[in-house]
Motif scaffolding. Structure first.
Motif, PDB file in Angstrom:
ATOM      1  N   SER A  22       0.862  -1.187   0.000  1.00  0.00           N
ATOM      2  CA  SER A  22       0.000   0.000   0.000  1.00  0.00           C
ATOM      3  C   SER A  22       0.891   1.228   0.000  1.00  0.00           C
ATOM      4  O   SER A  22       2.092   1.134   0.254  1.00  0.00           O
TER       5      SER A  22
ATOM      6  N   CYS B 150      -3.563   6.018  -5.536  1.00  0.00           N
ATOM      7  CA  CYS B 150      -2.294   5.627  -6.168  1.00  0.00           C
ATOM      8  C   CYS B 150      -2.353   4.286  -6.891  1.00  0.00           C
ATOM      9  O   CYS B 150      -1.564   4.025  -7.785  1.00  0.00           O
ATOM     10  N   GLY B 151      -3.234   3.402  -6.497  1.00  0.00           N
ATOM     11  CA  GLY B 151      -3.376   2.116  -7.181  1.00  0.00           C
ATOM     12  C   GLY B 151      -2.521   0.994  -6.623  1.00  0.00           C
ATOM     13  O   GLY B 151      -2.581  -0.133  -7.106  1.00  0.00           O
TER      14      GLY B 151
END
Ligand code: FES
Length: 313
Positions: A263, A270-271
């Motif tokens: 993450s 952000c993906g």
């Protein structure tokens, strides 16, 4: 889900563009070239204070000797930009992720609409469209005049560039409604900027083909009406089912249970935590997945489900 490789890069140059804008260029300490990237991509920058922030690459993807980002100092921000402005001097070592692109150029002519520092991803996109003669027009709106950004844009936009500085005496505001109304419906629209600008563009293009609309948020959008409810998440590879309470995210619950999930922003922008799902009614709360992608992809840091969801994990 892919783990992002982190590189240890060097601040090659630091250029003060304006009182509150700095351009930082990174290079690899040994290798002559950095990994390839495409216009619209961003990198995660790991700050020495433990924070991670996402910044769009503004340099030219054909020059892989360096990555450049432009950082606006946000006095009321979360501290990331302050840290960069204060500590990123030439020669500083910085951990930077491989580029990721959630804001890709499509095939066809494009209109770019930028608000404030939301101009940063659009710089490389506008340059690429211009090089391929696919740039229809570039609209740059900001509160104050930004000569450095304007200068950079005008190098490749030429007459296609229009600027609007709302606090400058001789300037005016962009009339978004009139702009959209006069656009040919076969164009692609790329928009990045404050929530208000993007909402207006989304509203005015609600009858357009979604494949022609491209947005990138740099802040999480606030959904005031959302009320989190608990639900179950099942991991398809292990068959394990876990309960996500109203105050937890799927990401938190999976991590506590021992799953390794990458993450970064934890805001759905952000993906990094993207994952597939195979069943369940997902409540998407991210700012990047397209309607198509939402059929089987989910951002674990912010999105939730009604009753249950099964992850392709
Ligand atoms: S961590 Fe950035 S989208 Fe989830």
């Amino acid at each position: 889900m892919s783990v992002r490789i982190i590189m240890k890069l060097l601040v090659e140059t630091r250029e003060q563009l304006d009182d509150d804008l700095v351009r930082i260029a990174f290079r690899h300490p040994i290798r002559p070239q950095l990994p390839i990237w495409t216009p619209g991509a961003h990198v995660d920058v790991r700050l020495g204070n433990g924070k991670i922030r996402q910044y769009s690459l503004t340099s030219d993807p054909s020059d892989l000797s360096r990555y450049a980002i432009i950082v606006k100092r946000e006095r009321d921000g979360r501290g990331g930009s302050d840290f960069i402005h204060e500590h990123f001097t030439e020669g500083t070592h910085v951990r930077v992720s491989m580029p990721r692109n959630n804001f890709k150029l499509a095939t066809g002519r494009g209109v770019l609409i930028a608000g404030g520092i939301g101009v940063t991803p659009l710089i490389s996109m506008g340059r690429a469209l211009s090089q391929s003669k696919m740039l229809e027009s570039f609209y740059f709106c900001s509160k104050t005049s930004r000569p450095s950004i304007e200068g950079e844009l005008s190098q490749f936009c030429g007459d296609s560039l229009s600027t609007y500085f709302s606090n400058e005496p001789d300037s005016q505001r962009l009339n978004v409604a009139s702009l959209i109304e006069n656009l040919s419906s076969d164009l692609h629209i790329y928009c990045c900027g404050p929530e208000r600008l993007m909402s207006e563009v989304k509203h005015l293009t609600s009858d357009w083909n979604p494949d022609q609309l491209h947005f990138e948020a740099f802040n999480a959008s606030e959904d005031q009406k959302h009320k989190a409810e608990p639900f179950d998440v099942t991991v398809s590879s292990t068959g394990e089912t876990l309960r996500v309470s109203e105050s937890q995210s799927i990401l938190d619950v999976l991590r506590v249970a021992g799953y390794v999930i990458p993450s970064s922003c934890r805001q759905g922008i952000c993906g990094t935590c993207e994952c597939g799902y195979t069943s369940g009614e997902v409540i998407h709360r991210d700012s990047i997945l397209s309607p198509d992608a939402r059929q089987d992809r989910i951002m674990l840091c912010v999105s939730r489900a009604r009753v249950s969801v099964t992850l392709d994990l």
